[in-house]
Design a protein around this motif. Structure first.
Motif: not given
Length: 191
Positions: A58-63, A84-89, A93-105
């Protein structure tokens, strides 16, 4: 004995983040710095992360981020618990960077022929970043040392820190903890 990486105080970390905000790739670079300071991961571990290691369907940072054995210094798989602090940060980045290939770095590199940072290029990134911020003695290991020292300052037990950091020996963890005058003052007040 080699000199250990400098631990940064809140003002020094703020200085680094303020500098990053004025530069190209500010969103990525802030995520890199906060990943180092709020996860306690080694540079090689951060460089090895793929997008799907950190981000769910769902394009959310994992716990929890699972580090594979081959990506750790000790060759032991481990879980990095995401605060929580790191997840927010990281989510910024995730909202900005969405590669088409999820196996990329997870952390892209601006070089066209690169799929992302290597441990070496990320070490160089931190070296030049701290140099530009005039932080003598800071290195790519400063985030990890600061993370471990901050946990100790807050009363987290050394065995818990050992588990979080992926160290096998208590004596190694104890070397990471930077004892300062403030810690000593608080300690004597407990007596």
């Amino acid at each position: 004995m080699t000199k250990q990486a400098k631990t940064l105080n809140n003002d020094e970390l703020r200085k680094v983040l303020d500098h990053v905000a004025t530069r190209k790739h500010a969103i990525r670079n802030r995520a890199l710095v906060t990943m180092s300071f709020y996860s306690g991961c080694r540079v090689g571990e951060i460089a090895s992360l793929t997008y799907e290691d950190v981000v769910d369907e769902q394009d959310k940072v994992r716990d929890e981020i699972r580090l594979r054995a081959e990506n750790t210094k000790t060759n032991d798989a481990r879980i990095v618990f995401v605060s929580t602090k790191l997840k927010k940060e990281l989510q910024k980045y995730v909202d900005f960077y969405k590669p088409s290939n999820k196996q990329l770095k997870f952390f892209y590199s601006q070089k066209k022929t690169s799929d992302g940072f290597t441990a070496n290029t990320l070490t160089q990134f931190f070296h030049f970043l701290y140099s530009r911020c005039f932080l003598q003695g800071a290195s790519s290991h400063s985030g990890r040392r600061t993370f471990i020292t901050n946990l100790a300052n807050k009363g987290v037990g050394v065995r818990v820190i050992m588990g979080i950091s992926g160290h096998r020996n208590l004596s190694v963890v104890q070397k990471y903890i930077d004892v300062n005058d403030d810690m000593k003052r608080r300690a004597v007040e407990l007596a």
